[in-house]
Design an enzyme around this catalytic site. Structure first.
Site, PDB file in Angstrom:
ATOM      1  N   TYR A 141       0.597  -0.774   0.188  1.00 25.75           N
ATOM      2  CA  TYR A 141       0.351   0.538  -0.265  1.00 25.75           C
ATOM      3  C   TYR A 141       0.591   1.027  -0.031  1.00 25.75           C
ATOM      4  CZ  TYR A 141      -4.512  -2.334   0.961  1.00 25.75           C
ATOM      5  OH  TYR A 141      -5.705  -3.193   0.637  1.00 25.75           O
ATOM      6  N   LYS A 186       3.493 -15.090   3.742  1.00 30.09           N
ATOM      7  CA  LYS A 186       3.481 -15.715   2.032  1.00 30.09           C
ATOM      8  C   LYS A 186       5.734 -16.646   2.055  1.00 30.09           C
ATOM      9  CE  LYS A 186       2.385 -17.489  -2.082  1.00 30.09           C
ATOM     10  NZ  LYS A 186       1.695 -19.307  -1.736  1.00 30.09           N
ATOM     11  N   ASP A 218      -2.829 -18.461   2.022  1.00 30.52           N
ATOM     12  CA  ASP A 218      -3.588 -19.334   0.322  1.00 30.52           C
ATOM     13  C   ASP A 218      -4.344 -20.157   1.403  1.00 30.52           C
ATOM     14  OD1 ASP A 218      -0.721 -20.342   0.850  1.00 30.52           O
ATOM     15  OD2 ASP A 218      -1.125 -20.617  -1.478  1.00 30.52           O
ATOM     16  N   ASP A 242      -6.430  -6.722   4.811  1.00 32.05           N
ATOM     17  CA  ASP A 242      -7.474  -6.742   3.658  1.00 32.05           C
ATOM     18  C   ASP A 242      -8.616  -7.220   3.488  1.00 32.05           C
ATOM     19  OD1 ASP A 242      -8.373  -4.141   2.213  1.00 32.05           O
ATOM     20  OD2 ASP A 242      -8.230  -4.690   0.682  1.00 32.05           O
ATOM     21  N   ASP A 246     -12.482  -8.981   4.388  1.00 30.44           N
ATOM     22  CA  ASP A 246     -13.819  -9.260   3.901  1.00 30.44           C
ATOM     23  C   ASP A 246     -14.458 -10.033   3.477  1.00 30.44           C
ATOM     24  OD1 ASP A 246     -13.773  -6.532   3.062  1.00 30.44           O
ATOM     25  OD2 ASP A 246     -14.461  -6.676   0.919  1.00 30.44           O
TER      26      ASP A 246
HETATM   27  C1  IPM Z   1      -9.799  -1.168   3.985  1.00 32.36           C
HETATM   28  C2  IPM Z   1     -10.747  -0.374   2.262  1.00 32.36           C
HETATM   29  C3  IPM Z   1      -9.164   0.136   2.620  1.00 32.36           C
HETATM   30  C4  IPM Z   1      -7.811  -0.600   2.592  1.00 32.36           C
HETATM   31  C5  IPM Z   1      -9.162   1.302   0.279  1.00 32.36           C
HETATM   32  C6  IPM Z   1     -10.298   2.151   0.467  1.00 32.36           C
HETATM   33  C7  IPM Z   1      -8.163   2.021   0.786  1.00 32.36           C
HETATM   34  O1  IPM Z   1     -10.487  -1.737   1.729  1.00 32.36           O
HETATM   35  O2  IPM Z   1     -10.573   0.299   5.210  1.00 32.36           O
HETATM   36  O3  IPM Z   1     -10.026  -2.523   4.066  1.00 32.36           O
HETATM   37  O4  IPM Z   1      -7.874  -1.183   1.199  1.00 32.36           O
HETATM   38  O5  IPM Z   1      -7.662  -0.475   3.289  1.00 32.36           O
HETATM   39 MN    MN Z   2     -11.017  -3.412   2.375  1.00 37.92          MN
END
Ligand code: IPM
Ligand code: MN
Ligand code: NAD
Length: 365
Positions: A141, A186, A218, A242, A246
């Site tokens: 990032y 990884k 993975d 990240d 999710d």
């Molecule tokens: C999160 C989001 C952010 C990230 C983006 C919007 C920069 O996906 O907070 O999870 O990847 O950290």
């Molecule tokens: Mn995110």
């Protein structure tokens, strides 16, 4: 207590869910007689439209002066042209870096009332209680980026110091939980991961009471689905964290449910739901505010040290998840306002009982 809270509602559903979280914090202030002062600032796409930059200096300075920052979400189709010179997400990354909030805590629990929404069978969801500790200010990032007509690069870089501080945070947090850390990397391919693994291993020596295991990212993506109940604290680098969180949100039933706290060395923290601006539902009043409200609870706990208040908010959310009303993403029909009203009602009831309990205890003592 007095607290100065900066809100950054941002784009899409950001303002809708942030308003709900602020309403809950106002109820907390009224109920427990705190003096919370809120100051709203621009970030993201709205800030680009207003002044050409995603994190105006005035917004950043306000955050640096605040006790805590509550953020909604940034981004959306309007600002997503891959050739755009500036993007909303850059504002969020700059803010995380400037505040030095390197440890992003993302707790995952699966509420029994929502287990049917998960793609997994119910028996796998029992005992799921994971705290992800995502490194937030390093890795791909923040590395150097290059772009020419036909080649692009994102440098992924980690120093020992960056890995060590987030690893220590993970071990400390594990001591307050089930004394188990899973470090995800990884290391079979990436040099940064090999540095990550050896650093975490070395830090572990200072925490002999905490069990450490290493997992490749993975297979971790698979294990999260097949054995989610096995994990306690999961520490990993920025990009892996990240993606895995999710994925983890799907176990809970919706991305709209998960909160986060981003912490550095001091008490100041940045609090945001893990979801984005949800452009597909923005402006309709149907966004789930629970992730934002639970982020406000984390703000009470970590930045303001108000544990009773945090627990009261979490208990109110728990009750609403158990009894409804539920927003659309978790199988209901309620709008954001209806869910908020239910949380506020449950909070008043719960906090009222707690106050009665404490005054009763004092009367006896
Ligand atoms: C999160 C989001 C952010 C990230 C983006 C919007 C920069 O996906 O907070 O999870 O990847 O950290
Ligand atoms: Mn995110
Ligand atoms: P998203 O998280 O915005 O949405 C993914 C899906 O989840 C959508 O179907 C959405 O409707 C649903 N969803 C998300 N939050 C919800 C909520 N509170 N209630 C009900 N449903 C909800 O991810 P995306 O669509 O990939 O990204 C949209 C934009 O958001 C992008 O510009 C991205 O960069 C940005 N983003 C910002 C943040 C942040 O500000 N922290 C986080 C993630 C994504």
């Amino acid at each position: 207590m007095k607290a100065h809270i900066v809100t950054l509602p941002g784009d899409g559903v950001g303002p809708e869910v942030t308003a709900a979280a602020v309403a809950v914090l106002q109820a907390v202030a009224a109920h427990y007689e705190h003096d919370f002062h809120f100051e709203e600032h621009a970030i993201g796409g709205g800030a680009i439209d207003a002044c050409g930059e995603p994190l105006p200096a005035s917004s950043l300075q306000a955050c640096q002066r605040a006790d805590a920052v509550l953020l909604g979400a940034v981004g959306g189709p309007k600002w997503s042209d891959p050739n755009a010179p500036v993007r909303p997400e850059q504002g969020l990354l700059a803010l995380r870096a400037a505040l030095g909030v390197y440890a992003n805590l993302r707790p995952l629990q699966v509420h029994p009332a929502l287990a049917a929404l998960s793609p997994l069978k119910n028996d796998k969801l029992r005992h799921v209680d994971v705290l992800f500790v995502r490194e937030l200010t390093g890795g791909a990032y923040f590395g150097a980026k290059t772009r020419s007509a036909d080649v692009a690069t994102d440098e992924c870089k980690y120093s020992v110091a960056e890995v060590e501080r987030v690893a220590r945070r993970a071990f400390e947090l594990a001591r307050g939980r089930r004394h188990h850390v899973t470090s995800v990397d990884k290391a079979n391919v990436l040099e940064t991961s090999r540095l990550w693994r050896s650093t975490v291993q070395r830090v572990a020596a200072d925490y002999p009471d905490v069990k450490l295991e290493h997992q490749l990212v993975d297979s971790m993506a698979m294990l999260l689905l097949t054995q989610p109940g096995r994990y306690d604290v999961v520490v990993t680098e920025n990009l892996f964290g990240d993606i895995l969180t999710d994925e983890a949100a799907a176990l809970a039933g919706s991305l709209g449910l998960l909160p986060s706290a981003s912490l550095g060395e001091g008490r100041r923290g940045l609090y945001e739901p893990i979801h984005g601006s949800a452009p597909d539902i923005a402006g309709q009043g149907v966004a789930n505010p629970i992730g934002a409200i639970l982020s406000a609870a984390l703000l009470l706990r970590h930045s303001l040290q108000l544990e009773d208040e945090a627990v009261a908010v979490e208990a109110a959310v728990e009750e609403v998840l158990r009894q409804g009303p539920h927003s659309r993403d978790i199988g209901g029909h309620a709008g954001t306002g209806e869910v908020l009203a239910a949380v506020l009602a449950a909070f008043e009831e719960h906090a009222g009982n707690q106050a009665a309990f404490f005054s009763g205890a004092r009367a006896c003592g």
